[in-house]
Scaffold this active site. Structure first.
Site, PDB file in Angstrom:
ATOM      1  N   ASP A  98       0.862  -1.176   0.000  1.00 43.60           N
ATOM      2  CA  ASP A  98       0.000   0.000   0.000  1.00 43.60           C
ATOM      3  C   ASP A  98       0.907   1.237   0.000  1.00 43.60           C
ATOM      4  O   ASP A  98       2.057   1.165   0.441  1.00 43.60           O
ATOM      5  CB  ASP A  98      -0.865  -0.062   1.260  1.00 43.60           C
ATOM      6  CG  ASP A  98      -1.740   1.157   1.418  1.00 43.60           C
ATOM      7  OD1 ASP A  98      -2.284   1.643   0.417  1.00 43.60           O
ATOM      8  OD2 ASP A  98      -1.875   1.624   2.574  1.00 43.60           O
ATOM      9  N   ASP A 100      -0.107   5.113   0.719  1.00 43.77           N
ATOM     10  CA  ASP A 100      -0.339   6.133   1.752  1.00 43.77           C
ATOM     11  C   ASP A 100      -0.446   5.500   3.136  1.00 43.77           C
ATOM     12  O   ASP A 100      -1.235   4.588   3.353  1.00 43.77           O
ATOM     13  CB  ASP A 100      -1.618   6.918   1.433  1.00 43.77           C
ATOM     14  CG  ASP A 100      -1.525   7.658   0.103  1.00 43.77           C
ATOM     15  OD1 ASP A 100      -0.444   8.183  -0.211  1.00 43.77           O
ATOM     16  OD2 ASP A 100      -2.535   7.688  -0.622  1.00 43.77           O
TER      17      ASP A 100
HETATM   18 MG   LIG Z   1      -2.945   3.185   3.410  1.00 45.31          MG
END
Ligand SMILES: [Mg+2]
Ligand SMILES: [Zn+2]
Length: 163
Positions: free
Chosen positions: A10, A12
């Site tokens: 992932d 962010d």
């Molecule tokens: Mg995230």
């Protein structure tokens, strides 16, 4: 043919600080220190590094594809300075209401990467900070790790994957 193993990351909250109002351009991009060593250790163990990211801010009209591409180029340039590298960035621009097949927890981004790079999901990991990351990984058969958002808990991830 030998299939490759990958770490799906992932973006962010893992590689850079998540913001409640979305990371919309490079002025809002805060890359976490030490991601280069984290990624180099994974690469040294033979993993491809693939970013899979929900970027609904695009279709919400808050940012653009070119801003997102610029953010990814900036993360890549940072890593390359240290000899680390991300093999590819995949992102979903859609809002939840569009009901696409790529917004996590749907596995579309991972399926695309698995196909593009001939990855064996069973020897791969999905690392994220939300249940939607874990669910996307599990649905293609990856092992999964969830850490706290913005925690930079790289030591824990490395211990789990490399031990
Ligand atoms: Mg995230
Ligand atoms: Zn999508």
């Amino acid at each position: 043919m030998n299939k490759k193993k990958a770490i799906f990351l992932d973006r962010d909250g893992i590689l850079n600080r998540n913001r409640d109002d979305y990371v919309k351009d490079i002025s809002e991009l805060e890359i976490f220190p030490n991601i280069e060593n984290f990624i180099k250790k994974l690469q040294a163990s033979g993993f491809l590094i693939i970013v899979v990211s929900n970027q609904s801010a695009i279709n919400r009209g808050l940012t653009t594809h070119s801003n997102v591409d610029e953010i990814h180029a900036s993360i890549q340039a940072y890593l390359n300075k240290f000899g680390a590298n991300i093999d590819n960035f995949y992102y979903c621009p859609h809002t939840p209401a569009e009901n696409c097949t790529c917004r996590k927890p749907k596995p579309g981004l991972l399926i695309k990467a698995i196909d593009d790079f001939s990855i064996d999901p069973l020897s791969s990991w999905m690392v994220g900070d939300r249940d939607s990351d874990v669910d996307a990984g599990e649905s293609v058969g990856c092992k999964t790790i969830k850490i706290q958002e913005n925690s930079c808990d790289f030591e824990n991830i490395l211990k789990t994957i490399l031990s």
